[in-house]
Design a protein around this motif. Structure first.
Motif, PDB file in Angstrom:
ATOM      1  N   ASN A 189       0.836  -1.211   0.000  1.00 35.27           N
ATOM      2  CA  ASN A 189       0.000   0.000   0.000  1.00 35.27           C
ATOM      3  C   ASN A 189       0.867   1.256   0.000  1.00 35.27           C
ATOM      4  OD1 ASN A 189      -2.276  -1.667   0.288  1.00 35.27           O
ATOM      5  ND2 ASN A 189      -2.127  -1.604   2.519  1.00 35.27           N
ATOM      6  N   ALA A 190       0.224   2.386  -0.238  1.00 39.71           N
ATOM      7  CA  ALA A 190       0.904   3.674  -0.133  1.00 39.71           C
ATOM      8  C   ALA A 190      -0.132   4.750   0.171  1.00 39.71           C
ATOM      9  CB  ALA A 190       1.665   4.007  -1.417  1.00 39.71           C
ATOM     10  N   ILE A 191       0.361   5.904   0.574  1.00 36.76           N
ATOM     11  CA  ILE A 191      -0.482   7.080   0.819  1.00 36.76           C
ATOM     12  C   ILE A 191      -0.125   8.125  -0.229  1.00 36.76           C
ATOM     13  CG2 ILE A 191      -1.056   8.930   2.439  1.00 36.76           C
ATOM     14  CD1 ILE A 191      -0.284   6.919   4.711  1.00 36.76           C
ATOM     15  N   THR A 192      -1.137   8.612  -0.935  1.00 36.33           N
ATOM     16  CA  THR A 192      -0.960   9.570  -2.014  1.00 36.33           C
ATOM     17  C   THR A 192      -1.707  10.855  -1.692  1.00 36.33           C
ATOM     18  OG1 THR A 192      -0.615   7.903  -3.739  1.00 36.33           O
ATOM     19  CG2 THR A 192      -1.524  10.008  -4.462  1.00 36.33           C
ATOM     20  N   VAL A 193      -1.132  11.995  -2.050  1.00 36.29           N
ATOM     21  CA  VAL A 193      -1.822  13.281  -1.897  1.00 36.29           C
ATOM     22  C   VAL A 193      -1.917  13.965  -3.258  1.00 36.29           C
ATOM     23  CG1 VAL A 193      -1.075  13.602   0.494  1.00 36.29           C
ATOM     24  CG2 VAL A 193       0.318  14.561  -1.374  1.00 36.29           C
ATOM     25  N   SER A 194      -2.823  14.913  -3.376  1.00 32.16           N
ATOM     26  CA  SER A 194      -2.983  15.659  -4.621  1.00 32.16           C
ATOM     27  C   SER A 194      -1.748  16.514  -4.892  1.00 32.16           C
ATOM     28  CB  SER A 194      -4.218  16.556  -4.536  1.00 32.16           C
ATOM     29  OG  SER A 194      -3.993  17.615  -3.611  1.00 32.16           O
ATOM     30  N   TRP A 209      -3.251   1.705  -7.668  1.00 35.92           N
ATOM     31  CA  TRP A 209      -3.981   2.973  -7.688  1.00 35.92           C
ATOM     32  C   TRP A 209      -3.187   4.163  -7.152  1.00 35.92           C
ATOM     33  CZ3 TRP A 209      -6.933   1.739 -11.274  1.00 35.92           C
ATOM     34  CH2 TRP A 209      -7.497   0.470 -11.335  1.00 35.92           C
ATOM     35  N   ASN A 210      -2.020   3.911  -6.514  1.00 34.17           N
ATOM     36  CA  ASN A 210      -1.113   5.018  -6.204  1.00 34.17           C
ATOM     37  C   ASN A 210      -0.272   5.360  -7.440  1.00 34.17           C
ATOM     38  OD1 ASN A 210      -1.461   5.350  -3.122  1.00 34.17           O
ATOM     39  ND2 ASN A 210      -1.105   3.161  -3.354  1.00 34.17           N
ATOM     40  N   GLN A 211       0.269   4.311  -8.065  1.00 35.47           N
ATOM     41  CA  GLN A 211       1.055   4.546  -9.274  1.00 35.47           C
ATOM     42  C   GLN A 211       0.202   5.123 -10.405  1.00 35.47           C
ATOM     43  OE1 GLN A 211       4.938   3.667  -9.325  1.00 35.47           O
ATOM     44  NE2 GLN A 211       3.861   4.622  -7.621  1.00 35.47           N
ATOM     45  N   GLN A 212      -1.078   4.779 -10.406  1.00 35.34           N
ATOM     46  CA  GLN A 212      -1.977   5.348 -11.420  1.00 35.34           C
ATOM     47  C   GLN A 212      -2.033   6.869 -11.286  1.00 35.34           C
ATOM     48  OE1 GLN A 212      -3.219   4.430 -14.283  1.00 35.34           O
ATOM     49  NE2 GLN A 212      -5.203   3.500 -13.866  1.00 35.34           N
ATOM     50  N   ALA A 213      -2.022   7.370 -10.042  1.00 36.64           N
ATOM     51  CA  ALA A 213      -2.054   8.825  -9.831  1.00 36.64           C
ATOM     52  C   ALA A 213      -0.791   9.481 -10.391  1.00 36.64           C
ATOM     53  CB  ALA A 213      -2.191   9.143  -8.344  1.00 36.64           C
ATOM     54  N   VAL A 214       0.341   8.803 -10.267  1.00 34.26           N
ATOM     55  CA  VAL A 214       1.592   9.330 -10.817  1.00 34.26           C
ATOM     56  C   VAL A 214       1.519   9.360 -12.340  1.00 34.26           C
ATOM     57  CG1 VAL A 214       4.100   9.002 -10.970  1.00 34.26           C
ATOM     58  CG2 VAL A 214       2.902   8.509  -8.823  1.00 34.26           C
ATOM     59  N   PHE A 215       1.070   8.260 -12.932  1.00 32.85           N
ATOM     60  CA  PHE A 215       0.997   8.172 -14.394  1.00 32.85           C
ATOM     61  C   PHE A 215       0.002   9.188 -14.969  1.00 32.85           C
ATOM     62  CE2 PHE A 215       3.534   4.504 -13.946  1.00 32.85           C
ATOM     63  CZ  PHE A 215       3.978   4.126 -15.200  1.00 32.85           C
ATOM     64  N   LYS A 216      -1.075   9.452 -14.234  1.00 34.29           N
ATOM     65  CA  LYS A 216      -2.072  10.424 -14.686  1.00 34.29           C
ATOM     66  C   LYS A 216      -1.654  11.863 -14.382  1.00 34.29           C
ATOM     67  CE  LYS A 216      -6.455   9.540 -13.759  1.00 34.29           C
ATOM     68  NZ  LYS A 216      -7.190   9.519 -15.044  1.00 34.29           N
ATOM     69  N   GLY A 217      -0.608  12.007 -13.572  1.00 35.93           N
ATOM     70  CA  GLY A 217      -0.123  13.340 -13.234  1.00 35.93           C
ATOM     71  C   GLY A 217      -1.026  14.107 -12.299  1.00 35.93           C
ATOM     72  N   ILE A 218      -1.769  13.379 -11.432  1.00 37.07           N
ATOM     73  CA  ILE A 218      -2.741  14.054 -10.555  1.00 37.07           C
ATOM     74  C   ILE A 218      -2.374  13.977  -9.081  1.00 37.07           C
ATOM     75  CG2 ILE A 218      -4.661  13.709 -12.162  1.00 37.07           C
ATOM     76  CD1 ILE A 218      -5.555  11.354 -10.330  1.00 37.07           C
ATOM     77  N   GLY A 219      -1.339  13.205  -8.732  1.00 33.72           N
ATOM     78  CA  GLY A 219      -1.006  13.067  -7.321  1.00 33.72           C
ATOM     79  C   GLY A 219       0.383  12.511  -7.118  1.00 33.72           C
ATOM     80  N   VAL A 220       0.833  12.573  -5.849  1.00 33.74           N
ATOM     81  CA  VAL A 220       2.176  12.128  -5.485  1.00 33.74           C
ATOM     82  C   VAL A 220       2.089  11.208  -4.267  1.00 33.74           C
ATOM     83  CG1 VAL A 220       4.462  12.862  -4.688  1.00 33.74           C
ATOM     84  CG2 VAL A 220       3.198  14.265  -6.342  1.00 33.74           C
ATOM     85  N   PRO A 221       2.536   9.956  -4.381  1.00 34.54           N
ATOM     86  CA  PRO A 221       2.639   9.112  -3.189  1.00 34.54           C
ATOM     87  C   PRO A 221       3.681   9.688  -2.234  1.00 34.54           C
ATOM     88  CG  PRO A 221       2.715   7.791  -5.197  1.00 34.54           C
ATOM     89  CD  PRO A 221       2.885   9.220  -5.609  1.00 34.54           C
ATOM     90  N   VAL A 222       3.336   9.778  -0.958  1.00 37.10           N
ATOM     91  CA  VAL A 222       4.276  10.364   0.008  1.00 37.10           C
ATOM     92  C   VAL A 222       4.973   9.312   0.859  1.00 37.10           C
ATOM     93  CG1 VAL A 222       3.182  12.622   0.117  1.00 37.10           C
ATOM     94  CG2 VAL A 222       2.340  10.801   1.611  1.00 37.10           C
ATOM     95  N   ILE A 223       4.366   8.141   0.991  1.00 35.33           N
ATOM     96  CA  ILE A 223       4.991   7.087   1.785  1.00 35.33           C
ATOM     97  C   ILE A 223       4.361   5.749   1.415  1.00 35.33           C
ATOM     98  CG2 ILE A 223       3.390   7.340   3.736  1.00 35.33           C
ATOM     99  CD1 ILE A 223       5.800   6.746   5.617  1.00 35.33           C
TER     100      ILE A 223
END
Length: 455
Positions: free
Chosen positions: A113-118, A230-244
């Motif tokens: 798992n990971a935690i992602t923020v906008s 779904w954390n890496q998806q946010a990176v690929f979509k350019g909408i968020g950054v996993p923080v940990i």
């Protein structure tokens, strides 16, 4: 929902060279549920590599809409078993939410798992995050970096909303753990108020895993804790950054389990053993030869009937590294662990940790003695079934004797302080002492009454 049926026609193509010795099965046609996450991999691999067929099992795998639907399907018998949140069998057995006696003979994985923020929140956190010599953020990132952002939102009268996947999910407890370790209160539950937002600095709510990126992009939530991809998806979509990642939060923490009803196990003991054997073989395949089979696993999981995300996205975590910001790829070889470190053994201490978090945040309303935690863990986690299945595999030459903890009492050695982000040791044999050591959360005789903690 697309169904996958293991049929006789596939036997020749899928069966492995070493055939398992067939048990006298009480039931050989089974339907298992899963959620579209990479950690359902043991089910997909057991199907695709023919391990279920080797055991004489004809299995249908069905993707489920959400965790509640999945749990209800197992309880009412529409599903014979399922990829489950580890908290689900425990919560059901103690009567938090839906009441039913669910057991697990098999833990599906560690970490994942990971935690992602906008992007906006990330930009606001950055000034509070230490940098490495090359200018990149120093990991692991503490929620202390989020605290001033939350305070700013409060000053503007804006609630700070974050998503997790289910009230008794690892993701809920990991997100709460990270927030509390950084001095932010994630809120209490009470018997009258099950929102989990009593006295919260950060308001947590449920969002199904595949919907996390879209919900973040819409601005409904400012961050989330979820499994891959779904954390890496946010990176690929350019909408968020996993923080940990949760590996950075708590090294080699327990994740999903395979859940069945106690009634199913009692009525179908040989079938339960056969399923467990197939899943152990799948886990071995996923980790063997330094993850040599992971690229093939990624291709399997990318298919629409399983996870259905791009293979490139799934590979980011499944093949030993994790991407935080675009281009900031870091080696995390143990981000997904399926067999090594005794990942598949259902340890009582893992169950106890989940129960402590339920108590910490008020889902277990009243204090319980240490003996209660042990009793509940032993009523749900079934290492005796696991070891019987493992012994059969060893005897058949399909597993190595050295790979299983035959002499374990079901409790891991205490997790050392350096392996957990807040530096607090976890010992599953002393749950109340552990709760007392956590600065934020219920402890001792404390209970939540209205919006106040008493005791």
């Amino acid at each position: 929902m697309k169904k996958l049926l293991c049929g006789l026609a596939a036997t020749t193509a899928l069966a492995s060279p070493a055939m398992a010795e067939l048990l006298d099965l009480e039931k050989d046609e089974l339907t298992f549920g899963f959620i579209k996450l990479t950690d359902m991999a043991p089910l997909a691999v057991a199907y695709e590599q023919g391990y279920f067929l080797d055991e004489g099992l004809f299995v249908t795998l069905e993707a489920q809409a959400n965790w509640k639907v999945l749990l209800d399907g197992v309880i009412d018998g529409q599903l014979d078993g399922a990829h489950m949140l580890a908290g689900q069998p425990l919560a059901a057995t103690i009567g938090f939410g839906t009441e039913a006696h669910i057991i697990t003979p098999f833990s599906m994985d560690l970490n994942g798992n990971a935690i992602t923020v906008s992007n906006e929140v990330w930009d606001q956190m950055l000034p509070h995050i230490p940098k490495m010599e090359d200018g990149r953020p120093q990991h692991p990132i503490s929620a202390e970096a989020l605290a001033p952002v939350v305070e700013d939102y409060k000053a503007q009268g804006k609630p700070f909303n974050m998503g997790m996947v289910f009230p008794v999910s690892t993701h809920n407890y990991e997100l709460r753990y990270w927030l509390a370790a950084g001095g932010l209160h994630p809120g209490y539950y009470s018997q009258e108020n099950i929102s989990g937002q009593i006295n919260a600095d950060v308001l947590l709510s449920v969002t199904p895993p595949p919907q996390m990126p879209a919900t973040l992009e819409a601005g409904t939530i400012y961050g989330y804790c979820v499994g891959e991809p779904w954390n890496q998806q946010a990176v690929f979509k350019g909408i968020g950054v996993p923080v940990i990642t949760d590996y950075q939060l708590w090294k080699n923490n327990p994740e999903k389990v395979f859940g069945i009803t106690a009634e199913f196990a009692e009525e179908n003991p040989n079938t339960t053993l056969a399923v467990t054997k197939a899943l152990i073989r799948a886990a071995i395949w996923l980790d063997e030869n330094d993850n040599a089979n992971r690229p093939e696993a990624v291709e399997i999981l990318s298919r629409p009937e399983y996870v259905g995300a791009d293979a490139e996205v799934i590979a980011n975590s499944m093949t030993g590294f994790f991407e935080f910001e675009k281009g900031d790829k870091r080696d995390i070889p143990d981000f997904n662990v399926f067999f090594r470190y005794n990942a598949t053994y259902p340890f009582y201490s893992d169950a106890v940790w989940y129960l402590t978090q339920m108590r910490r945040w008020g889902q277990i309303a009243e204090p319980k003695p240490d003996s209660w935690y042990d009793e509940v863990a032993k009523s749900v986690y079934k290492p005796e079934i696991y070891l019987e299945a493992a012994r059969l595999l060893v005897d058949e030459g399909l597993a190595d004797e050295a790979d299983f903890p035959w002499d374990s009492d079901g409790y891991k050695a205490p997790t050392p302080s350096e392996d957990i982000i807040d530096g607090i040791t976890y010992d599953g044999k002393s749950p109340n002492a552990y709760l007392d050591s956590l600065p934020i959360g219920l402890k001792g005789e404390q209970i939540v009454v209205g919006t106040e903690v008493e005791g």
